[in-house]
Write an enzyme that holds these catalytic residues in place. Sequence first.
Site, PDB file in Angstrom:
ATOM      1  N   CYS A   1       0.847  -1.202   0.000  1.00  0.00           N
ATOM      2  CA  CYS A   1       0.000   0.000   0.000  1.00  0.00           C
ATOM      3  C   CYS A   1       0.883   1.253   0.000  1.00  0.00           C
ATOM      4  CB  CYS A   1      -0.908  -0.006   1.219  1.00  0.00           C
ATOM      5  SG  CYS A   1      -1.974   1.436   1.337  1.00  0.00           S
TER       6      CYS A   1
ATOM      7  N   GLN B   1      -4.129  10.260  15.452  1.00  0.00           N
ATOM      8  CA  GLN B   1      -4.246  10.545  14.024  1.00  0.00           C
ATOM      9  C   GLN B   1      -3.233   9.708  13.256  1.00  0.00           C
ATOM     10  OE1 GLN B   1      -6.599  12.077  12.783  1.00  0.00           O
ATOM     11  NE2 GLN B   1      -7.270  13.795  14.037  1.00  0.00           N
TER      12      GLN B   1
ATOM     13  N   GLU C   1     -11.604  14.437  29.161  1.00  0.00           N
ATOM     14  CA  GLU C   1     -11.565  13.257  28.303  1.00  0.00           C
ATOM     15  C   GLU C   1     -12.320  12.129  28.988  1.00  0.00           C
ATOM     16  OE1 GLU C   1     -11.259  10.464  25.591  1.00  0.00           O
ATOM     17  OE2 GLU C   1     -10.661  12.530  25.204  1.00  0.00           O
TER      18      GLU C   1
ATOM     19  N   ASP D   1     -12.118  19.113  20.199  1.00  0.00           N
ATOM     20  CA  ASP D   1     -11.755  18.247  19.066  1.00  0.00           C
ATOM     21  C   ASP D   1     -12.574  16.967  19.186  1.00  0.00           C
ATOM     22  OD1 ASP D   1     -10.589  16.896  17.000  1.00  0.00           O
ATOM     23  OD2 ASP D   1      -8.595  16.745  17.896  1.00  0.00           O
TER      24      ASP D   1
ATOM     25  N   CYS E   1     -13.605  16.741  12.642  1.00  0.00           N
ATOM     26  CA  CYS E   1     -13.326  15.688  11.654  1.00  0.00           C
ATOM     27  C   CYS E   1     -14.597  15.250  10.937  1.00  0.00           C
ATOM     28  CB  CYS E   1     -12.661  14.489  12.328  1.00  0.00           C
ATOM     29  SG  CYS E   1     -13.678  13.659  13.567  1.00  0.00           S
TER      30      CYS E   1
END
Length: 352
Positions: free
Chosen positions: A61, A186, A234, A281, A308
Amino acid sequence: MARDALNELAHAHGLPEVSVISGQTAGFRLRARLAIRGRMGSPKLGLFELGTHRVVHIPRCSVQHPLINRVAAVVRRALVDAQVPSYSDKTHFGLARYLQVVVERSSQSAQVVMVVNSAASEPLTECFDLIRERLGRELHSLWFNGNCERSNTILGAEFQNYCGPASVVERFGGAAVHYPPGAFGQNNLDIAQAIIEHVRTQIPPGSRVAEFYAGVGAIGLSVLAETSEIRMNEVNPHSLHGLELGLVELDSADRSKITVVPGSAGAALMTASGAQVVIADPPRKGLDPELTEYLREYPPERFVYVSCGLESFLSDAARLTSHGKLRLRELAAFNLLPFTGHVETVARFERA
């Protein structure tokens, strides 16, 4: 097109056309989850065909870091040599279900997680020994993850360390950021770093900051020098563990700036109380409705939204600005996933 939708939003708020920041288009992917399926002695490691559990084998890939392809080849050979059967979705038999690989930039080594249809790691002992021997210095750490559920969920709840350090460590222009194997990260770190650098420019020096959906602290720990204090919220226990690993490495002055607020963003609204700058985020679904409502009614001086999910962002932006107390002042887009229609959006809202 994402850019067209963002330009339409920009025009509605009197802003210029949205710029798109791009990076490398080959070898940029430093994090991958590959399905393992196929016959004994001939496993396939790759991605599912759309709408199926048929795996397309991707041995070379081009968007993946070469080390991910190397790890996948070593794991495939080890599965064959140790005679480990691949998982079957139809029968719920077989062992090897998924492979997660994360490349640490500084060491150019790979954190490797084998997701297995077993509650115990013993059936994989020979396979793990082969992986460790054949990867050598290219192996950062090796992990067993048991997932015996008959579902499409990839990872199980618990991770067992077979060898190597507890976390991959990255830096984005600030403190060390730790990624245990169960924490979100990410895959395109060059663009992620560009996003963090952009967020840093949105924080006036010495600001009191609140960050929601802080994860392992990739943004918060990296912009710590710009803040006088930062509260970090979080909910994921693996991300909270990574954040704690990062906090341990800070000197006492920087550590004293930080308060960690566990739990969902919707239940931790008071994290934003008194903050001059709020950062969020969130996952693709967007902001928790309670947080959207709170920011709309009690806006901070600045709200920096890293998104996102385009549809959820457009919906959240409409709600945030609907009472006229927050105004959209800046939009930027980042090409986090080349060859797709996806962009990561960073928006700055300001109190009216």
